[in-house]
Design an enzyme around this catalytic site. Structure first.
Site, short mmCIF file in Angstrom:
data_model
loop_
_atom_site.label_atom_id
_atom_site.label_comp_id
_atom_site.label_asym_id
_atom_site.label_seq_id
_atom_site.Cartn_x
_atom_site.Cartn_y
_atom_site.Cartn_z
N SER A 1 18.70 66.09 51.28
CA SER A 1 19.86 65.65 50.49
C SER A 1 20.39 64.41 51.18
O SER A 1 20.03 64.13 52.33
CB SER A 1 20.93 66.75 50.55
OG SER A 1 22.19 66.26 50.16
N TYR B 1 25.94 73.17 55.10
CA TYR B 1 24.98 72.47 54.22
C TYR B 1 24.48 71.20 54.91
O TYR B 1 23.28 70.93 54.92
CB TYR B 1 25.66 72.15 52.88
CG TYR B 1 24.71 71.66 51.82
CD1 TYR B 1 23.92 72.55 51.09
CD2 TYR B 1 24.61 70.31 51.52
CE1 TYR B 1 23.05 72.09 50.10
CE2 TYR B 1 23.74 69.85 50.54
CZ TYR B 1 22.97 70.75 49.83
OH TYR B 1 22.11 70.29 48.85
N LYS C 1 20.60 70.36 55.99
CA LYS C 1 19.83 69.23 55.47
C LYS C 1 19.43 68.27 56.58
O LYS C 1 18.36 67.67 56.53
CB LYS C 1 20.61 68.53 54.35
CG LYS C 1 20.84 69.43 53.13
CD LYS C 1 19.54 70.00 52.58
CE LYS C 1 19.70 70.78 51.30
NZ LYS C 1 18.44 71.30 50.76
N1 LIG Z 1 21.95 69.19 42.79
C1 LIG Z 1 22.22 68.28 43.69
O1 LIG Z 1 23.12 67.47 43.53
C2 LIG Z 1 21.40 68.21 44.94
C3 LIG Z 1 21.55 67.07 45.75
C4 LIG Z 1 20.81 67.00 46.92
C5 LIG Z 1 19.94 68.01 47.26
N2 LIG Z 1 19.81 69.10 46.45
C6 LIG Z 1 18.86 70.13 46.85
O2 LIG Z 1 17.92 70.29 45.82
C7 LIG Z 1 17.32 71.58 45.94
C8 LIG Z 1 17.26 72.23 44.57
O3 LIG Z 1 18.57 72.56 44.18
P1 LIG Z 1 19.14 72.30 42.70
O4 LIG Z 1 20.23 71.32 42.84
O5 LIG Z 1 18.03 72.06 41.78
O6 LIG Z 1 19.87 73.71 42.46
P2 LIG Z 1 19.52 74.92 41.46
O7 LIG Z 1 20.47 76.00 41.87
O8 LIG Z 1 19.54 74.44 40.06
O9 LIG Z 1 18.04 75.32 41.85
C9 LIG Z 1 17.73 75.96 43.07
C10 LIG Z 1 16.74 77.08 42.81
O10 LIG Z 1 16.44 77.69 44.07
C11 LIG Z 1 16.37 79.09 43.87
N3 LIG Z 1 16.61 79.80 45.12
C12 LIG Z 1 17.80 80.06 45.73
N4 LIG Z 1 17.60 80.80 46.83
C13 LIG Z 1 16.26 81.01 46.92
C14 LIG Z 1 15.45 81.69 47.85
N5 LIG Z 1 15.97 82.34 48.90
N6 LIG Z 1 14.11 81.71 47.65
C15 LIG Z 1 13.57 81.09 46.56
N7 LIG Z 1 14.30 80.44 45.64
C16 LIG Z 1 15.63 80.39 45.83
C17 LIG Z 1 17.42 79.39 42.82
O11 LIG Z 1 17.17 80.63 42.16
C18 LIG Z 1 17.29 78.18 41.89
O12 LIG Z 1 16.38 78.44 40.85
C19 LIG Z 1 18.14 72.33 46.98
O13 LIG Z 1 17.46 72.30 48.21
C20 LIG Z 1 19.43 71.52 47.06
O14 LIG Z 1 20.05 71.67 48.30
C21 LIG Z 1 20.52 69.21 45.29
#
Ligand SMILES: NC(=O)c1ccc[n+]([C@@H]2O[C@H](COP(=O)([O-])OP(=O)(O)OC[C@H]3O[C@@H](n4cnc5c(N)ncnc54)[C@H](O)[C@@H]3O)[C@@H](O)[C@H]2O)c1
Length: 289
Positions: A143, A156, A160
């Protein structure tokens, strides 16, 4: 990896958000998919949609916080397809609040999924990729919180930063041995995903013992706001594909978070105290998610 047709791609956290978009982008290029997620119903839904679109999909319910489940994921992938070419360690969760008030369960949960999930993915899949001796790639989702430490998001941010550090070490190690395994780290800005609703994936053993603190509520509200205005995850998926094709390590946000990253690096380089710097369009309390 330049061509994804018939390549085997593993995506964790594939049922929603960035993972789901990655699955779609790889499927559109003819890849054979291995989708992993802890949320069975959403996982099955994603698998069905992708199959209906013509993709070959293996869906494996996996909790990335458990090494045995990630090992079982790799075994299932190899049993079904005989190879793995791209691995996206993407699953992640969020919990915020003042660092001294955040319950231990919150620290444990965030670090279990975001850090240990990636550690498990690296330990399980890198040996598989190395053994194949063909061009392969691993993408770890961090992130912009890997390079900027905004307030109210300590766990968090720590998680990251750890993903980025692990990935950089991995990159050096693989490069030093001339391995045909590329590494990228995804550092997105705010993306419109389900991350703000991730409480529903929290395991019962780490359930909150008390109502959220005011700091946690503020962090949750800031995340929800940021994600509402966030980018379409499909944009991020295309960035990831381009980075794999170019064998590029850093997949960074393309907005003002990069300038905040420069400010942070200048603070360190010049020995200044930390500046609280977020992009002008992110608002005063918004945290890098
Ligand atoms: N959305 C943002 O703005 C953003 C920004 C930077 C980084 N991220 C990162 O992107 C990645 C994806 O997140 P997202 O934003 O798509 O969120 P999201 O919640 O839409 O998707 C995350 C998925 O991970 C699954 N998950 C949660 N715990 C789990 C586990 N223990 N084992 C397997 N699966 C699990 C959830 O069921 C979900 O389907 C994450 O690592 C998040 O930290 C997101």
């Amino acid at each position: 990896v330049k061509d994804f047709n018939e390549k085997v791609v593993v995506v964790t956290g594939a049922a929603s958000g960035i993972g789901r978009a990655l699955a779609g982008a790889f499927a559109a290029r003819g890849a054979r998919l291995v989708l992993a997620d802890v949320h069975d119903e959403a996982l099955e839904r994603a698998a069905t949609e992708l199959r209906e679109g013509g993709a070959e999909v293996l869906a494996v319910r996996t909790d990335v916080a458990r090494q045995d489940e990630v090992d079982a994921l790799a075994e299932a992938a190899l049993e079904t397809y005989g190879a793995v070419h791209v691995v996206c360690n993407n699953a992640g969760v969020f919990a915020g609040g003042q660092s001294w008030e955040m319950p231990l369960e919150d620290y444990r949960w965030v670090l279990d999924v975001n850090v240990w999930g990636v550690i498990h993915g690296v330990r399980t899949f890198v040996p598989v990729l190395l053994a194949q001796d063909c061009d392969t790639h691993i993408v770890n989702t961090a992130s912009m919180a890997a390079v900027i430490s905004a307030p109210l998001v300590a766990a968090y941010n720590m998680s990251k930063h750890a993903v980025l550090a692990l990935s950089e070490s991995l990159y050096h190690e693989l490069t030093m041995q001339g391995a045909r395994v590329g590494v990228s780290t995804l550092c997105p800005e705010a993306i419109a995903t389900g991350l703000a609703g991730c409480e529903s994936h929290r395991p019962a053993a780490l359930a909150r013992q008390a109502p959220p603190s005011a700091g946690a509520e503020l962090a949750d509200a800031a995340l929800r706001d940021a994600l509402t205005d966030g980018l379409d995850p499909a944009v991020i998926a295309e960035r990831v594909i381009a980075a794999i094709e170019d064998n590029r390590f850093y997949i960074l946000s393309e907005d003002g978070w990069r300038e905040s990253c420069n400010v942070r690096l200048d603070d360190i380089r010049l020995g200044r105290n930390p500046t609280f710097s977020v992009p002008a369009d992110a608002g005063g309390t918004k945290a890098a998610s």
